[in-house]
Design a protein around this motif. Sequence first.
Motif, PDB file in Angstrom:
ATOM      1  N   GLN A  26       0.836  -1.190   0.000  1.00  0.00           N
ATOM      2  CA  GLN A  26       0.000   0.000   0.000  1.00  0.00           C
ATOM      3  C   GLN A  26       0.879   1.252   0.000  1.00  0.00           C
ATOM      4  N   PRO A  27       0.407   2.347  -0.616  1.00  0.00           N
ATOM      5  CA  PRO A  27       1.177   3.595  -0.558  1.00  0.00           C
ATOM      6  C   PRO A  27       1.214   4.138   0.858  1.00  0.00           C
ATOM      7  N   GLY A  28       2.350   4.723   1.219  1.00  0.00           N
ATOM      8  CA  GLY A  28       2.519   5.250   2.560  1.00  0.00           C
ATOM      9  C   GLY A  28       2.114   6.710   2.673  1.00  0.00           C
ATOM     10  N   PRO A  29       2.329   7.319   3.843  1.00  0.00           N
ATOM     11  CA  PRO A  29       1.905   8.712   4.056  1.00  0.00           C
ATOM     12  C   PRO A  29       2.613   9.704   3.149  1.00  0.00           C
ATOM     13  N   ILE A  30       3.890   9.478   2.851  1.00  0.00           N
ATOM     14  CA  ILE A  30       4.612  10.406   1.978  1.00  0.00           C
ATOM     15  C   ILE A  30       4.051  10.342   0.562  1.00  0.00           C
ATOM     16  N   THR A  31       3.806   9.130   0.066  1.00  0.00           N
ATOM     17  CA  THR A  31       3.259   8.973  -1.279  1.00  0.00           C
ATOM     18  C   THR A  31       1.864   9.590  -1.381  1.00  0.00           C
ATOM     19  N   ASN A  32       1.024   9.311  -0.399  1.00  0.00           N
ATOM     20  CA  ASN A  32      -0.340   9.852  -0.433  1.00  0.00           C
ATOM     21  C   ASN A  32      -0.345  11.374  -0.366  1.00  0.00           C
ATOM     22  N   GLN A  33       0.571  11.939   0.439  1.00  0.00           N
ATOM     23  CA  GLN A  33       0.625  13.394   0.529  1.00  0.00           C
ATOM     24  C   GLN A  33       1.159  13.999  -0.759  1.00  0.00           C
ATOM     25  N   ALA A  34       2.143  13.368  -1.369  1.00  0.00           N
ATOM     26  CA  ALA A  34       2.686  13.879  -2.628  1.00  0.00           C
ATOM     27  C   ALA A  34       1.645  13.834  -3.740  1.00  0.00           C
ATOM     28  N   ARG A  35       0.790  12.824  -3.731  1.00  0.00           N
ATOM     29  CA  ARG A  35      -0.261  12.736  -4.746  1.00  0.00           C
ATOM     30  C   ARG A  35      -1.170  13.964  -4.717  1.00  0.00           C
ATOM     31  N   GLU A  36      -1.418  14.489  -3.514  1.00  0.00           N
ATOM     32  CA  GLU A  36      -2.387  15.571  -3.376  1.00  0.00           C
ATOM     33  C   GLU A  36      -1.859  16.906  -3.891  1.00  0.00           C
ATOM     34  N   VAL A  37      -0.605  16.945  -4.281  1.00  0.00           N
ATOM     35  CA  VAL A  37      -0.113  18.158  -4.927  1.00  0.00           C
ATOM     36  C   VAL A  37      -0.806  18.353  -6.270  1.00  0.00           C
ATOM     37  N   VAL A  38      -1.159  17.246  -6.938  1.00  0.00           N
ATOM     38  CA  VAL A  38      -1.788  17.323  -8.263  1.00  0.00           C
ATOM     39  C   VAL A  38      -3.168  16.689  -8.274  1.00  0.00           C
ATOM     40  N   PHE A  39      -3.305  15.507  -7.673  1.00  0.00           N
ATOM     41  CA  PHE A  39      -4.569  14.779  -7.736  1.00  0.00           C
ATOM     42  C   PHE A  39      -5.528  15.252  -6.643  1.00  0.00           C
ATOM     43  N   ALA A  40      -6.771  14.801  -6.736  1.00  0.00           N
ATOM     44  CA  ALA A  40      -7.814  15.242  -5.807  1.00  0.00           C
ATOM     45  C   ALA A  40      -7.475  14.825  -4.383  1.00  0.00           C
ATOM     46  N   PRO A  41      -7.456  15.743  -3.437  1.00  0.00           N
ATOM     47  CA  PRO A  41      -7.136  15.399  -2.046  1.00  0.00           C
ATOM     48  C   PRO A  41      -8.245  14.570  -1.412  1.00  0.00           C
ATOM     49  N   LYS A  42      -7.887  13.892  -0.339  1.00  0.00           N
ATOM     50  CA  LYS A  42      -8.872  13.114   0.409  1.00  0.00           C
ATOM     51  C   LYS A  42      -9.778  14.022   1.227  1.00  0.00           C
ATOM     52  N   SER A  43      -9.220  15.105   1.764  1.00  0.00           N
ATOM     53  CA  SER A  43      -9.994  16.026   2.598  1.00  0.00           C
ATOM     54  C   SER A  43      -9.563  17.457   2.317  1.00  0.00           C
ATOM     55  N   GLY A  44     -10.370  18.182   1.556  1.00  0.00           N
ATOM     56  CA  GLY A  44     -10.080  19.582   1.290  1.00  0.00           C
ATOM     57  C   GLY A  44     -10.152  20.461   2.521  1.00  0.00           C
ATOM     58  N   PRO A  45     -11.201  20.309   3.362  1.00  0.00           N
ATOM     59  CA  PRO A  45     -11.259  21.132   4.571  1.00  0.00           C
ATOM     60  C   PRO A  45     -10.039  20.989   5.463  1.00  0.00           C
ATOM     61  N   LEU A  46      -9.475  19.782   5.543  1.00  0.00           N
ATOM     62  CA  LEU A  46      -8.297  19.587   6.390  1.00  0.00           C
ATOM     63  C   LEU A  46      -7.102  20.369   5.848  1.00  0.00           C
ATOM     64  N   LEU A  47      -6.934  20.401   4.529  1.00  0.00           N
ATOM     65  CA  LEU A  47      -5.821  21.144   3.934  1.00  0.00           C
ATOM     66  C   LEU A  47      -5.970  22.640   4.189  1.00  0.00           C
TER      67      LEU A  47
END
Length: 452
Positions: A26-47
Amino acid sequence: MLWAAVTLVGLGFILALEIVTRGYGQPGPITNQAREVVFAPKSGPLLYAGMALTMVVLTWRQRFIALGVALGIDLVFFLVRWALDAEMMFGNGALWVLLGCAVIAVTRRTGRERTLLLKGVGLGLLLVAGRKTGDAWLLITSKTRPTVLDPYLATADHALGNPSWVVGRMLRATGPVGSTLLDWVYVQLAVAAVVVALYQLRHVGIERRFPRHHLVRTFLVIGLLGPGIYMIFPVVGPVFAYGTGAFGTGGEPWALADLWPGTAPPISPPHSMPYDDITPRNCMPSLHTAWATAIFIHSRRGPRALRHAGTFWLVATLTATLGFGYHYGVDLIAGVVFTVTIEAALRTIDRGWDRSGLRLVAHGAAVFVALLLGYRFLPMEMARHPWLYGPLLLLLMASVVYGFFRLDQRWAAAAGPGLGASALEALPQLADIRQEPSLPVAVALTDEVRQR
């Protein structure tokens, strides 16, 4: 040096989680966070909540510029995703602003201003990264703990009258309105925490330093220590162990029976039970209860509206955790003791390892350990004698809570009558102004101390 050491430890911890989660495919926290630079985030309000924490170190002009840039970037992403019929979610702009502030701090700031801006960026990124590391921890609990101890807690919960079953039936009776409201409260807990934290950090832009203690510190320590207890006491929750499951996991064929919330489980000798490798073992203690308790504690010195909001969020979170079947009643008691002990420890450290504070921390830790041992080795006695053990559990929790608020009032009285927390923290800063003169800062701090 302290902030640098904390940063290095945090990065090492996140890197270790990345390696472990990748080992499970499974992708880890660094990979998931890097994805959100371009792809749709999991939680916009949190960002955006993380960006708001960073903005406390900026001037009002800089805040409006940062917010405008974030909204503009999100608008561009929205148009591109709409044209490509891709997954829609906002928040990329907030993450870009966070990263941009980090670049500006390194390349355009020097001295104390650089340190302050980096602290602000770190605060925002810690909130965002905390969600990713939490997801990684939940994955690890499900992969490394093949059996769970739900029957022990379900049996011990008889001492409290099986509150998850009772509240679950009540919530179902309210229909979709109650469920929708409580689900929103449950999911947006971090946003509520940011509102309280922003009130506590409202003077950072003027004073150019963070207060000694604030809600974000407590939140992070709870999130750091809590998953370790998950590994010691793995539990999935009533809706999974005794119901149909949730979020597409659990339920048959892993549940012992389909009892929740209609019928309380019978009293019988408990035993560990195997469970799937997907459902997180994140019940003991209830960290949602722990975080909501921290919000309640830190909102006590705010204005009336903030105090009411903190109370509402605590009550609504407790109702949601029980009503959705995510936790047993005994989880909530452990979560409250867990938070109050951590809060007492942090405040004791800030006050030079005060002896009365150390006694309270020792008492809270002893109560927490006693609760875990009781749930594990005395569940049958608790279920057979509810009129004895039910009040005893509540009294143990109340002793820690009462001791904390009594000690906190004593500390406040000893610090100086008539002075609030932020004014007291401002006093040592007046000495620094003599070395680095700044008339607006001096006037603001002096006026605040005089008013309080």
